[in-house]
Design a protein around this motif. Structure first.
Motif: not given
Length: 318
Positions: A213-238
């Motif tokens: 679960v770490r670092p993938c599911a609980l660390d890296y991915w949530p931070r990646l998603l939050a960073t993109f949300r702050a960077e661009v208006p629309t983020v897609g989810l595969l």
């Protein structure tokens, strides 16, 4: 609004399918000639957008095996093949040489299609089978040799190479609207819309029992998603249920795509398969977005950035 993602090789089928699904636009794969497809879509009253998978590049992967990722675990290939094996069909964008190649490819394909004003940019994370557990959604890793953009996910890097790649494309083509499409990480040891540990042994078992679960599911991915949300208006989810092997009863009704969308955020633009499109008012419907990979024998002299070794979570090496 719904948009169909399709190959321009089958433009007639794509136009018919887009109309049947109530789409207003088609996102064409820019790796292939698009002129006839765009003209046909225009005649049918459909707008044309662009689509590219940056890291999924079988030609570059075959020409440059040194850009291929070597997972730490062996479970993804089973006991019949030697360890390590490399992930075929994909290049590691955290490796500077592969990053530069992919950036040049994306830029060239966009500039070769001046009609393209909006690009859905997918596969900007690590290759599938990241840790080697066997989960196609495990994409926080790039263990290829060579100089890196960012430190390994183990070290919680300040630089996130998918974001660095997105920013580089945006800088190269500043007039282009870019919508990044991100693949969610493995769902091991977490709750997803009321479903507990869906990739665990009682669920899909795509992680084959590895409780990583770490670092993938609980660390890296949530931070990646939050960073993109702050960077661009629309983020897609595969959220490709079949292609990512999430078609499992553990998700029950309404299935993984909708549960994942609710869990990761309904502000995200879901990228789904035609069978799930009716569940969404706004979505990108993928018809030509392969997610498969295959094992490749490392070339002579290949030395992984982090040695593929058996960690404490793995069964004994065969």
């Amino acid at each position: 609004m719904k948009t169909l993602q399709a190959s321009p090789e089958h433009f007639t089928v794509a136009v018919d399918q887009a109309q049947a699904l109530g789409c207003t636009a088609i996102a064409w794969d820019l790796r292939l000639p698009c002129a006839v497809a765009v003209a046909t879509a225009t005649q049918a009253g459909l707008a044309s957008l662009g689509w590219l998978q940056a890291a999924r590049d079988p030609d570059a992967a075959a020409a440059h095996p040194e850009w291929l990722h070597a997972p730490q675990h062996w479970e993804w290939v089973g006991q019949g093949l030697p360890h390590p094996m490399l992930v075929g069909g994909w290049i590691g964008l955290n490796t500077k040489a592969a990053f530069a190649h992919a950036l040049a490819t994306v830029t060239q394909r966009v500039l070769a299609n001046p009609w393209c004003r909006t690009l859905y940019l997918s596969e900007i994370q690590g290759p599938p089978m990241g840790c080697g557990c066997g989960n196609l959604c495990c994409r926080s890793w790039d263990n290829a040799p060579g100089e890196k953009i960012a430190a390994t996910a183990y070290q919680k890097p300040e630089i996130l190479f998918p974001l660095a790649f997105f920013q580089a494309v945006r800088a190269a083509v500043p007039s282009l609207e870019i919508i990044p499409i991100l693949c969610p990480e493995c769902e091991r040891g977490i709750m997803v819309d009321g479903v507990d540990d869906p990739d665990g042994p009682a669920g899909t078992n795509l992680c084959q029992g590895i409780p990583c679960v770490r670092p993938c599911a609980l660390d890296y991915w949530p931070r990646l998603l939050a960073t993109f949300r702050a960077e661009v208006p629309t983020v897609g989810l595969l959220a490709l249920t079949q292609a990512l092997q999430k078609n499992h009863s553990v998700y029950g009704e309404p299935g993984w795509a909708l549960r994942a969308h609710r869990h990761y955020g309904t502000d995200l633009l879901p990228c789904v398969e035609p069978g799930d499109a009716h569940k969404f008012t706004h979505c990108l419907i993928a018809t030509s977005a392969p997610q498969n990979c295959w094992p490749v024998v490392p070339p002579e002299g290949y030395v992984a950035a982090i040695p593929p070794i058996m960690c404490g979570y793995c069964p004994p090496e065969p």
